[in-house]
Design a protein around this motif. Sequence first.
Motif, PDB file in Angstrom:
ATOM      1  N   SER A  80       2.984  -1.506  -2.022  1.00 47.43           N
ATOM      2  CA  SER A  80       2.558  -0.210  -2.565  1.00 47.43           C
ATOM      3  C   SER A  80       1.819   0.566  -1.495  1.00 47.43           C
ATOM      4  CB  SER A  80       1.649  -0.408  -3.774  1.00 47.43           C
ATOM      5  OG  SER A  80       1.121   0.836  -4.212  1.00 47.43           O
ATOM      6  N   TYR A  82      -0.314   2.977  -2.510  1.00 51.13           N
ATOM      7  CA  TYR A  82      -1.443   3.535  -3.262  1.00 51.13           C
ATOM      8  C   TYR A  82      -2.709   3.504  -2.398  1.00 51.13           C
ATOM      9  CZ  TYR A  82      -4.380   4.320  -7.426  1.00 51.13           C
ATOM     10  OH  TYR A  82      -5.255   4.829  -8.354  1.00 51.13           O
ATOM     11  N   GLU A  94       1.354   2.660 -10.742  1.00 48.40           N
ATOM     12  CA  GLU A  94       1.852   3.702  -9.848  1.00 48.40           C
ATOM     13  C   GLU A  94       3.142   3.295  -9.135  1.00 48.40           C
ATOM     14  OE1 GLU A  94       0.880   7.629  -8.259  1.00 48.40           O
ATOM     15  OE2 GLU A  94      -0.008   6.434  -9.855  1.00 48.40           O
ATOM     16  N   SER A  96       5.863   3.590  -6.172  1.00 50.70           N
ATOM     17  CA  SER A  96       5.881   3.972  -4.770  1.00 50.70           C
ATOM     18  C   SER A  96       7.318   3.886  -4.273  1.00 50.70           C
ATOM     19  CB  SER A  96       4.982   3.050  -3.937  1.00 50.70           C
ATOM     20  OG  SER A  96       5.661   1.869  -3.556  1.00 50.70           O
ATOM     21  N   ASN A 211       6.845   8.082   2.711  1.00 54.13           N
ATOM     22  CA  ASN A 211       5.855   8.104   1.640  1.00 54.13           C
ATOM     23  C   ASN A 211       5.805   9.512   1.078  1.00 54.13           C
ATOM     24  OD1 ASN A 211       3.944   7.187  -0.125  1.00 54.13           O
ATOM     25  ND2 ASN A 211       2.295   7.035   1.367  1.00 54.13           N
TER      26      ASN A 211
END
Length: 290
Positions: A80, A82, A94, A96, A211
């Motif tokens: 992730s 995050y 969340e 990703s 990202n």
Amino acid sequence: MPEVYSEKELFNELRDAYISNKKVMMLGYGRHSELRKADIYLHVKMDEYEIHENFVIAYAGASVSKIREDALSKDLLFPSFYDGSIGGLLANNEISPLSTRFGKPSEFTEWVDFVTPYKMFRWKGIIGSKGLFGGITKAKIKLFERPSKVYTFESTIEDTSYLISSIDRFSKFNPLVLLIEYLENGKYQFHATLTENIDTTGFSKDEGVPNIEESNKNSYYVRVNNVEEFVNVMKKINPIYAYTVLNTGYAKIYVTDEDLLANYEYFKSEEASMIHKKLKKIFDFKNIFV
């Protein structure tokens, strides 16, 4: 803003709020959730974590970024990007770009401890609940072997048939990432990250993993089962911006008029799903969590 440094302190704070009929919101340090109206904002400061062979046991206040960097130094991957705390990652479940291969946090988390005003529970069902019925305290999360090399292939595509065929083409290589962004007026940005280098015309090639920098304002999660459904939704509503990560089952869509989504299964990015709202009635029947 009270700070809590242990599970016992958190339980005592929640118990006091329950007895005094005060509303509580749990906070880490990320920027992913807007403040909701509450009487008490509990700042979770439990930040210890320990990495073992293929997993990490981390408290809710532990930094995801620090864990990711520490894991990389051991040739392990925390799947992730995050940039907040473990508690925030799990509360939001969340997505990703790496969710293409590794799934959402609910899929690579083995167990979660959380506290209510009555007792502590160990149950993964709290993942994605947005803090609506308990305070996450600790979790066991899987780590994966770090790829020795990654290659990202990208292209701006307008022909949706070519977009769909490109998804099929890159899916054969078990990608780390298959991310499709909707830009505007029928244009899509295609990103595929592989662990092997291939000869591909029509795509730029770079090292590293893509990202997304984003906020939750005016955004919604809309159910889409595949890229074809994502494309059809884009054609009908032409949003400000949207993206989908293959294998997650959702698109994140930014629109100023929520009525555009009336014909779809969706929920606001800042809100918990309907399932978690129902669970709140069981775990928080006095409604102290906001």
